[in-house]
Write a protein that holds these residues in place. Sequence first.
Motif, PDB file in Angstrom:
ATOM      1  N   UNK A 111      71.064  14.176  12.965  1.00  0.00           N
ATOM      2  CA  UNK A 111      72.308  14.395  12.232  1.00  0.00           C
ATOM      3  C   UNK A 111      71.925  14.918  10.851  1.00  0.00           C
ATOM      4  N   UNK A 112      72.254  16.189  10.584  1.00  0.00           N
ATOM      5  CA  UNK A 112      71.852  16.840   9.328  1.00  0.00           C
ATOM      6  C   UNK A 112      73.065  17.560   8.758  1.00  0.00           C
ATOM      7  N   UNK A 113      73.410  17.227   7.518  1.00  0.00           N
ATOM      8  CA  UNK A 113      74.579  17.832   6.896  1.00  0.00           C
ATOM      9  C   UNK A 113      74.240  18.280   5.477  1.00  0.00           C
ATOM     10  N   UNK A 114      74.438  19.565   5.232  1.00  0.00           N
ATOM     11  CA  UNK A 114      74.317  20.094   3.877  1.00  0.00           C
ATOM     12  C   UNK A 114      75.638  19.860   3.152  1.00  0.00           C
ATOM     13  N   UNK A 115      75.578  19.178   2.026  1.00  0.00           N
ATOM     14  CA  UNK A 115      76.794  18.869   1.269  1.00  0.00           C
ATOM     15  C   UNK A 115      77.141  20.052   0.372  1.00  0.00           C
ATOM     16  N   UNK A 144      81.418  25.607   9.977  1.00  0.00           N
ATOM     17  CA  UNK A 144      80.963  25.514   8.587  1.00  0.00           C
ATOM     18  C   UNK A 144      79.668  24.714   8.491  1.00  0.00           C
ATOM     19  N   UNK A 145      79.574  23.578   9.210  1.00  0.00           N
ATOM     20  CA  UNK A 145      78.362  22.753   9.198  1.00  0.00           C
ATOM     21  C   UNK A 145      77.163  23.562   9.695  1.00  0.00           C
ATOM     22  N   UNK A 146      77.346  24.269  10.806  1.00  0.00           N
ATOM     23  CA  UNK A 146      76.259  25.057  11.386  1.00  0.00           C
ATOM     24  C   UNK A 146      75.853  26.192  10.454  1.00  0.00           C
ATOM     25  N   UNK A 147      76.824  26.926   9.937  1.00  0.00           N
ATOM     26  CA  UNK A 147      76.514  28.059   9.069  1.00  0.00           C
ATOM     27  C   UNK A 147      75.813  27.608   7.804  1.00  0.00           C
ATOM     28  N   UNK A 148      76.228  26.475   7.231  1.00  0.00           N
ATOM     29  CA  UNK A 148      75.588  25.972   6.015  1.00  0.00           C
ATOM     30  C   UNK A 148      74.110  25.693   6.243  1.00  0.00           C
ATOM     31  N   UNK A 149      73.780  25.085   7.376  1.00  0.00           N
ATOM     32  CA  UNK A 149      72.386  24.772   7.665  1.00  0.00           C
ATOM     33  C   UNK A 149      71.570  26.030   7.942  1.00  0.00           C
TER      34      UNK A 149
END
Length: 339
Positions: free
Chosen positions: A248-252, A323-328
Amino acid sequence: MKNIGFLSFGHWANERGSQVKSASDVLLQSIDLAQVAEDLGLDGAYFRVHHYAQQLAAPFPLLAAIGARTQRIEIGTGVIDMRYENPLYMVEDAGAADLISGGRLQLGISRGSPEQVVDGWKYFGYQPGEGETSADMARRHTEVFLDQIEGRGFAKPNPRPMFPNPPGLLRLEPQSAGLRERIWWGSASNATAIWAAEKGMNLQSSTLKEDEGGAPFHIQQAEQIRIYRAAWAKAGHTRQPRVSVSRSIFALMNDDDRMYFGNGSKSADQIGVIDNMRAVFGRGYAAEPDKLIDQLKGDEAIAAADTLLLTVPNMLGVDYNAHVIESLLTHVAPALGWR
């Protein structure tokens, strides 16, 4: 460089805040998310399989639909519980889904995880044999599946068939060339990782593992990967195996990200008991991109694996997960050499 995919648990709930309120929603949004992920440059779309729950269950209709709507992205499971499976019927389903996708199926299978129902597999018509555990039964089903997916004839033909038969014993159809090399085993222990290597399956190592020594999760998982690869080499297989880990990886990046994932509640390993096994559950990662990059550099198991599966909060909807995928992919993966 790494293959990067998403892993969806496929939840739905008709409750406030959920963007996925029904089984129809989760199936159709899963197809949409796979298409969006392919457009963004992600390498894989993987789905969990759970029975008796408001989650994705029967995987093959979904995998076939995604295969028909996409062109490049790998399509997989993580994992199918083999205690519940008729391995011969599964050969037919898997062959059909793989042919529809043009050979992009990456099928993760395993002994499974705790389910919503006690011994739920018995309602599907399966029972362990004398002296077997349910885990033994899962491995027996797996061995039948692996044997028959090779396409060897085994069934005596009717001497007066409805349609002409080819000569010799008959095999299951349809067969899809190369699928045998795209079967993965979901392993939570060093021993089952060795078994997977011996059977010539790729390795899926998830976000929990049997606690075998007390070291941090990522170190134990990296050791499991080394043990698996050594067993693979010892078995004499001629191809290179693949190994995936899930995180689980999330860029804030914005206020929504910080609201959902910025509280740090999963920023450390956890110890628990699952199916009478002491297990270590891996931490999650959520931080601004520069901090996230530094944290991920220290994860030995991610470094050891060739494939990374990003668990996604599917109930927040397709747009947010895109958005989560694109940010990473944009702000994290290049700095780590994954892209």
